[in-house]
Each structure stands twice: as structure tokens, then as C-alpha cells.
Design a protein around this motif. Structure first.
Motif: not given
Length: 184
Positions: A181, A31-32, A20, A94, A29, A26
Motif C-alpha cells: 500500500r 489488513s483490518g 484503508l 501508510n 479488508t 476497515v
């Protein structure tokens, strides 16, 4: 003379692995953004359950524990990513991301089920507005508990159940994305 031996502690740890971006990037994204939503919705679950005066502490105590704990761990994780400190800690981020989100999914799913059980135990019963009672438990038939919540408590518990489900979905999506990831 010979050269001094290299410090084994300094050479035995791999460089941190994190896929990331660090810093404010971040949040751009998926995920963020999901971690941000986990914090937001988890905080709402915490606030809603606390504002319902926890009418069934045996069930809602676990919901409070999970929501508060996950809120602080997710906040700490996001702060580590935004400040860039995650790059200075030598670990496989990760894998930690996948492991944390897996545990969070399990715990939050249990919390969602318990919050839904608290709400469903109401059974459609309501307390009249001029009554001073805010909670009444009936144990009939034997072994079953039906909780009678006032209208405000019932509404708050419905909202807490919905947000607990949304947080569970956010943690599940984060876990799947983290697994992808990690396996790259």
C-alpha cells in the motif's frame, strides 16, 4: 493594504495519506482483519503467559512486555481507523503502518523465540502431582539451565508459543500488505 500572510503551519503539512477505508468497513479488508487477529492472538499470548505464573521471568518478561505493548498499540490503531480519527491526523498512515508492523514483527519474533526456549528448556521432565514444587531449575552442565515445569505450566507455555508464532505471522503479513500500500 496587503493581505495577511498565510499561516505557514496550516499550509506546510500534506493531507493525511491512508489507503484503508475508515469506519467499520476497515474490518472487511484483509489488513483490518489481520489487525483484529493480531489483537485477539496477542491478547491470548498475554493471558497464557500470565496464567503460567511466569516461571522464567528473565525470558518471559520480554514476552509479556511485547504482548502487552503490541496489544495496546494495535488496539489504538484499529480504534483510530474505526472511529475515522486517522483522517483528521495529518501524517502518512501508510508509512506508519509499515514501520509499526516491521517493529512488531521483530519484537514478536524475539518473544516467540524466548517463549519457545522457555518451553523447550523443560527437556521432557515433569514434576510428580503430589509434589509441592512448581518450578525447579537445574544448572548442569555448567552454564545451561533446564527448567522443570509442571504439566499445567508446560501445556500453557506450549499454547503461548503457538499463539506467539501465529501473531508473528499476522504482523508479518500486515507488514507486507502495508508495504504494498505504501509503495502504490
Amino acid at each position: 493594504m496587503s493581505e495577511p500572510a498565510a499561516n505557514p503551519a496550516a499550509t506546510s503539512f500534506p493531507a493525511p495519506t491512508i489507503s484503508l477505508p475508515l469506519g467499520v468497513e476497515v474490518l472487511r479488508t484483509y489488513s483490518g482483519a489481520l489487525v483484529f487477529l493480531e489483537i485477539l492472538f496477542g491478547g491470548l499470548v498475554w493471558i497464557l503467559v500470565a496464567s503460567s505464573n511466569v516461571p522464567v521471568p528473565l525470558l518471559q518478561g520480554w514476552v509479556m512486555f511485547v504482548s502487552v505493548t503490541a496489544f495496546f498499540f494495535s488496539s489504538a490503531y484499529l480504534i483510530l481507523l474505526i472511529t475515522g480519527l486517522a483522517d483528521r491526523i495529518n501524517t502518512d498512515w501508510n508509512f506508519l503502518d509499515v514501520a509499526y508492523h516491521f517493529l512488531a514483527v521483530l519484537f514478536y519474533f524475539a518473544a516467540f523465540v524466548l517463549e519457545a526456549a522457555t518451553t523447550a528448556a523443560n527437556g521432557g521432565a515433569h514434576i510428580t502431582p503430589n509434589s509441592t514444587e512448581t518450578l525447579m531449575c537445574i544448572t548442569y552442565p555448567r552454564g545451561n539451565i533446564f527448567t522443570v515445569l509442571n504439566g499445567r505450566q508446560y501445556s500453557i507455555n506450549v499454547a503461548a508459543t503457538i499463539f506467539a508464532f501465529m501473531v508473528t505471522l499476522c504482523y508479518g503479513c500486515s507488514m507486507v500488505m502495508g508495504f504494498k500500500r505504501w509503495r502504490m
